[in-house]
Scaffold this motif. Sequence first.
Motif, PDB file in Angstrom:
ATOM      1  N   LYS A 142       5.869   1.819 -10.217  1.00 43.69           N
ATOM      2  CA  LYS A 142       5.649   0.773  -9.210  1.00 43.69           C
ATOM      3  C   LYS A 142       4.686  -0.312  -9.702  1.00 43.69           C
ATOM      4  O   LYS A 142       4.324  -1.202  -8.940  1.00 43.69           O
ATOM      5  N   ALA A 143       4.223  -0.197 -10.947  1.00 39.03           N
ATOM      6  CA  ALA A 143       3.263  -1.162 -11.511  1.00 39.03           C
ATOM      7  C   ALA A 143       2.061  -1.341 -10.576  1.00 39.03           C
ATOM      8  O   ALA A 143       1.700  -2.461 -10.177  1.00 39.03           O
ATOM      9  N   ILE A 144       1.450  -0.217 -10.229  1.00 40.14           N
ATOM     10  CA  ILE A 144       0.293  -0.223  -9.328  1.00 40.14           C
ATOM     11  C   ILE A 144      -0.897  -0.903 -10.013  1.00 40.14           C
ATOM     12  O   ILE A 144      -1.176  -0.660 -11.182  1.00 40.14           O
ATOM     13  N   ASP A 145      -1.603  -1.756  -9.267  1.00 45.92           N
ATOM     14  CA  ASP A 145      -2.748  -2.472  -9.828  1.00 45.92           C
ATOM     15  C   ASP A 145      -4.049  -1.676  -9.721  1.00 45.92           C
ATOM     16  O   ASP A 145      -4.948  -1.838 -10.538  1.00 45.92           O
ATOM     17  N   LEU A 146      -4.164  -0.865  -8.678  1.00 49.21           N
ATOM     18  CA  LEU A 146      -5.368  -0.035  -8.526  1.00 49.21           C
ATOM     19  C   LEU A 146      -5.008   1.242  -7.764  1.00 49.21           C
ATOM     20  O   LEU A 146      -4.380   1.188  -6.709  1.00 49.21           O
ATOM     21  N   VAL A 147      -5.439   2.381  -8.335  1.00 48.78           N
ATOM     22  CA  VAL A 147      -5.263   3.666  -7.645  1.00 48.78           C
ATOM     23  C   VAL A 147      -6.619   4.096  -7.099  1.00 48.78           C
ATOM     24  O   VAL A 147      -7.632   3.965  -7.787  1.00 48.78           O
TER      25      VAL A 147
ATOM     26  N   LEU B 146       0.838  -1.186   0.000  1.00 47.78           N
ATOM     27  CA  LEU B 146       0.000   0.000   0.000  1.00 47.78           C
ATOM     28  C   LEU B 146       0.882   1.247   0.000  1.00 47.78           C
ATOM     29  O   LEU B 146       1.783   1.369   0.841  1.00 47.78           O
ATOM     30  N   TYR B 147       0.627   2.143  -0.983  1.00 43.34           N
ATOM     31  CA  TYR B 147       1.306   3.447  -1.023  1.00 43.34           C
ATOM     32  C   TYR B 147       0.257   4.522  -0.815  1.00 43.34           C
ATOM     33  O   TYR B 147      -0.909   4.341  -1.178  1.00 43.34           O
ATOM     34  N   CYS B 148       0.673   5.676  -0.284  1.00 46.99           N
ATOM     35  CA  CYS B 148      -0.232   6.812  -0.179  1.00 46.99           C
ATOM     36  C   CYS B 148       0.546   8.069  -0.539  1.00 46.99           C
ATOM     37  O   CYS B 148       1.646   8.291  -0.031  1.00 46.99           O
TER      38      CYS B 148
END
Length: 423
Positions: free
Chosen positions: A61-66, A28-30
């Motif tokens: 970061k190849a985020i899957d969902l923002v 988890l990133y914020c």
Amino acid sequence: MKILVVGGGGREHAICYGLHKSSRVTKLYCAPGNAGIAEYAECVEIGVMDFEKQVAFAKEKAIDLVVVAPDDPLAAGLVDEFEKAGIKAFGPRKNAAILEGSKAFSKDLMKKYGIPTAAYETFDDPEKALEYLETAKMPIVLKADGLALGKGVLICNDLESAKAGVKEIMLDKKFGTAGSRMVVEEFMTGREVSVLSFVDGKNIRIMTSAQDHKRAGDGDTGLNTGGMGTFSPSPFYTEEVDRICREKIYQPTVDAMRAEGREFKGIIFFGLMITEDGPKVLEYNARFGDPEAQVVIPRMKNDLLDVMEACVDGTLGDVELEFEDNAAVCVVLASEGYPVKYEKGYEIKGLENFKDKDDYFCFHAGTKFADGKIVTNGGRVLGVTAKGADLKEARAKAYKATEWIDFDNKYMRHDIGKAIDEA
Ligand code: AMP
Ligand code: GLY
């Protein structure tokens, strides 16, 4: 899944709390986050309106969902930017976020589709507005069209203050360009309630109700703020009110947006007034409320990530929302002087008291790390929240917990949830 939450206040802390409980979240990133969010997420120093950097970070970061949480980036099209880059994003696109971004748009939509709301007129020309006010019934409500941090609403008791209000909004531009256009609206009386919902474009699922306290001072005095405290559920949101809202307001709003070619995905927040003539829409927001999220998310039994994904994928029809059969109260600890002028940078003591207590939460709104300590960094500082078997118990626990925290210039309202006693 790797998730990025955009935002950095109490609402985002509550969202990160909900997401970190999901077994499917691996990272988890914020951005930008705050000192409290750092417990659940890696915080990244990127502002919510810095679209280029937000998108570049998500790609890297190849985020899957923002999850885009605040109103400003939603209204300005951040979800569209992520989508263009091939990244899945939760929240309405720009053409749907207008539901919150323009009061004139939302009022026209309600009129066109017969959704109950206060009678109104829209003005681009201050002269015409002044002329209209001469014969209008008082009190009357003036609203700057655009986003104004929840502060662009004036309730005027007589013609003189209404005229002064037109000057403030349209000529002096007190709320900036938000006031180039203005809605003049009938004054409604009744109980206010906030109802949040998940929407997948077609289907809508209603969350438990909540009530905010917008004014800065006890007894609903002083200036409007972002919100000084909340409780959930609202005892005034009865089954009968819920039935009428489902029939006349919730699904009709989703259908209206679709019919306009503005399919809405994300959160619709219905600000309702329960009047003698039934519930009416005060306003729509296109996001979780702050501090409504702080009392609603802790009571939610579903996996938050599952529900958010269903909204993006259009499969919300398969989801049933479930909430705990209890209550929650959030008391905001602010800096003395909020919402006008306040000091920041004071050390916050007592945060450790919330560790390992299932019923208590201390959501950070405006905090940051400085020299290894956590210090105040905003008008609203913390949202002290407690769950209880019922509203009275939750309120007593929340107020007890406010005593665990200490910082210079600590300010709060002492009557959050007072309405419970009248129910
Ligand atoms: P809004 O940003 O539109 O929710 O307005 C902020 C607050 O102003 C609401 O929470 C209400 O307390 C009040 N308000 C807005 N519109 C009306 C209205 N037509 N009648 C009475 N109060 C209103
Ligand atoms: N608490 C009201 C809002 O988030 O607009």
